[in-house]
Design an enzyme around this catalytic site. Structure first.
Site, PDB file in Angstrom:
ATOM      1  N   GLU A  71     -20.003   0.793   6.757  1.00 56.66           N
ATOM      2  CA  GLU A  71     -20.345  -0.554   7.207  1.00 56.66           C
ATOM      3  C   GLU A  71     -20.136  -1.589   6.108  1.00 56.66           C
ATOM      4  OE1 GLU A  71     -21.864   2.116  10.164  1.00 56.66           O
ATOM      5  OE2 GLU A  71     -22.103   2.120   7.984  1.00 56.66           O
ATOM      6  N   HIS A  74     -32.644   4.675  13.649  1.00 53.83           N
ATOM      7  CA  HIS A  74     -31.617   4.210  14.582  1.00 53.83           C
ATOM      8  C   HIS A  74     -32.198   3.264  15.636  1.00 53.83           C
ATOM      9  CE1 HIS A  74     -29.563   7.561  12.752  1.00 53.83           C
ATOM     10  NE2 HIS A  74     -28.450   7.317  13.416  1.00 53.83           N
TER      11      HIS A  74
END
Length: 328
Positions: free
Chosen positions: A61, A130
């Site tokens: 990312e 998450h």
């Protein structure tokens, strides 16, 4: 005319239309191309537009978000897909120090027209790392715009507006909405774009205002039905849609009409979007309130893995109804 689409289909249609409209629009992210996206939002777009418009990235990312920001500063309009917004933490410098600040620090000479999109929700039993809901976090940084669509039509209209905006826009989606269906205007009827910063009154009432965004609006509408059928209470349900910029005028209008407010927010109760909205109401419409402002937020703990417990940890229709009844 309108058609019934799922939330993911509406997002895909908006992305497809913007790729066709502007040759500078590209989609980048993990598995967005041949694999059709982790949640199939980009399904079919790689076959249609090819490698230069739909770009698979490494699982990094920090790397690909930084690359997208650099590309946006040179005139590209990247749409970056995060598999989970929870992964923002490994690209935090890029997201809030680079994207948010470049226009200001360049004296307005450099824009950063980038879109970051992906799931930002709990409720899917994938564990604490998450399941973050960070729209309030990113809305706290000047230079960033944040939206959270609740319906398929809003998803399409807001993603198109986000892509056209010259500032970074962070789109917070909800995996539990991807399969939800709703009416979406037909492209044959014209360009459908929802301006950023405009809330939407999803239901009219006179007794209480329920204000939220994202999936909390679906719960709020269900709670409003229960309140009417079982208690004779008519609720305004205001969908913020845009977190930053915030439609303060719409918020104050509903408060001044009903004089009672329940704020619903899937973020944790400490800080967050609903805390800011509560302050705005208290500061600008205190004399119109007939009861204290109440909030329904996610219980203050990391996301719980158990499905039944996590469903209770998050806002739900029962908790909203109980909070409204406490205003009596």
């Amino acid at each position: 005319m309108s058609r019934t689409l799922t939330y993911r289909e509406a997002l895909r249609e908006g992305l497809d239309e913007e790729i066709a409209r502007d040759p500078n629009v590209v989609i980048m992210g993990e598995e967005v191309a041949q694999y059709n996206g982790a949640y199939k939002v980009t399904q079919g777009l790689w076959e249609k537009w090819g490698d230069k418009r739909i770009v698979d990235t490494p699982i990094s990312e920090a790397g690909f978000i930084g690359m997208g920001i650099g590309a946006s500063m040179l005139g590209v309009r990247p749409v970056m897909e995060l598999m989970f917004w929870s992964f923002h933490s490994v690209a935090f410098d890029q997201l809030v120090n680079n994207a948010a600040c470049v226009r200001y620090m360049s004296g307005g000479l450099i824009n950063c027209p980038i879109v970051m999109r992906g799931p930002a929700n709990g409720g899917t039993n994938v564990g604490a790392t998450h399941s973050h809901i960070p729209e309030g976090l990113f809305a706290a940084f000047p230079g960033l715009k944040v939206v959270a669509p609740a319906t398929p039509a809003d998803a399409k209209g807001l993603i198109k507006a986000a892509i056209r905006d010259n500032d970074p826009v962070y789109v917070m989606e909800n995996t539990r909405l991807y399969g939800m269906t709703g009416e979406v205007p037909d492209p044959a009827d014209g360009d459908f774009v929802i301006p950023l910063g405009v809330a939407d009154l999803k239901r009219e009432g006179k007794d209480v205002s329920i204000i939220g965004h994202g999936r909390s609006i679906i719960h709020a509408l269900e709670a409003a039905e229960t309140l009417k059928e079982k208690h004779g209470i008519e609720a305004d349900v205001l969908d913020l849609r845009s977190i930053r910029p915030l439609d303060v005028e719409a918020i104050l209008k509903t408060v001044k009409k009903t004089n009672r407010v329940v704020l619903v927010d899937e973020s944790k109760g400490f800080g967050g979007v609903s805390a800011m909205v509560s302050h705005l109401i208290q500061d600008n419409a205190f004399d119109y309130l007939d009861a204290p402002i109440k909030r329904v937020t996610t219980m203050d703990a990391p996301a719980i893995y158990s499905q039944h417990v996590e469903d209770e940890q998050l806002p739900n229709p029962r908790r909203i109804v109980e909070k409204v009844l406490s205003l009596r």
